[in-house]
Enzyme design. Structure first.
Site, PDB file in Angstrom:
ATOM      1  CB  CYS A 152      -0.970  -0.039   1.173  1.00  0.00           C
ATOM      2  SG  CYS A 152      -2.335   1.151   1.038  1.00  0.00           S
ATOM      3  CB  ALA A 153       1.000   4.322   2.006  1.00  0.00           C
TER       4      ALA A 153
END
Length: 237
Positions: A152-153
């Site tokens: 994800c991030a």
């Protein structure tokens, strides 16, 4: 709700044969090739140790990205330890779930794991990026034959350290910018492994992410076995 886990996860199932050096792993370093050869020799002699993964926790993490991947790894016979990057063991995720870590980072041997796993979520990812001890471990991962796995991030953590330079990667689309992925080739795919780094796009690919890391640490046959037992079909894209 407070998911709890024991301080020492036990191996379940049989041992999976690790892949021989260089098999399906283009781009791995000489040290990693040597490390893989050692694992294979240990397996042939019946002395292979269980792989160890440290999953790093911070307040504001995306809970599913951490727990789903960890669950898959344990099913593959891999030991997982939860490490808090703060001075407290209990962390609270983005959606309010509390998770108790096995140790705080100041008490953990950061040279021990075979893989550093970074779940995403905000502000959890920023807390990971601000942790000097974690960043130092990531910076030395390649030369020490360790793997990095981020979803994800969280790929922006190694990205800002320059560890994705020249590598294919993926991450949450909103985090995909040159400042946070220095010199990387953003693919937008669900899961990408390039050399010693595995990245994944989002929470929707958490199981695929776990299966990819499992294949790298326990062998493709073991990962396939876990996938079959879960009756799970990987996502495409």
């Amino acid at each position: 709700m407070s998911p709890e886990k024991s301080s020492s996860l036990k191996k379940t199932g049989g041992k999976a044969a690790p892949e021989k050096a260089g098999e399906n792993h283009p781009g791995e370093t000489g040290y990693q090739t040597e490390h893989r050869e050692e694992h294979y020799k240990e397996y042939e002699k019946g002395e292979q140790r269980m792989s160890l993964v440290y999953a790093f926790l911070a307040d504001g993490l995306e809970e599913v990205e951490c727990l789903a991947a960890a669950d898959v790894l344990v099913r593959a016979g891999i030991e997982v330890k939860f490490i808090s990057v703060s001075e407290k063991k209990e962390v609270t995720g983005t959606h309010g779930f509390r998770i108790t870590a096995d140790a705080c980072i100041g008490d953990a041997d950061l040279s021990a794991p075979d893989c550093y796993l970074l779940p995403g979520g905000q502000p959890g990812t920023e807390h990971l990026a601000e942790c000097r001890a974690l960043c130092d471990a990531l910076l030395s991962a390649e030369k020490n034959g360790k793997r990095i796995a981020a979803i994800c991030a969280a790929p922006t953590v190694p990205g800002r350290l320059g560890l994705l330079r020249g590598k294919r990667c993926t991450c949450y689309p909103g985090a995909a910018n040159e400042e946070k992925l220095l010199g990387a080739e953003y693919t937008g795919l669900g899961v990408v492994t390039d050399g010693y780094v595995t990245t994944a796009k989002s929470v929707g690919f958490a199981l695929d992410f776990g299966l990819e890391v499992a294949s790298l640490l326990a062998g493709q046959a073991k990962a396939d076995e876990v996938q079959d037992r879960m009756i799970y079909e990987k996502r495409i894209g």
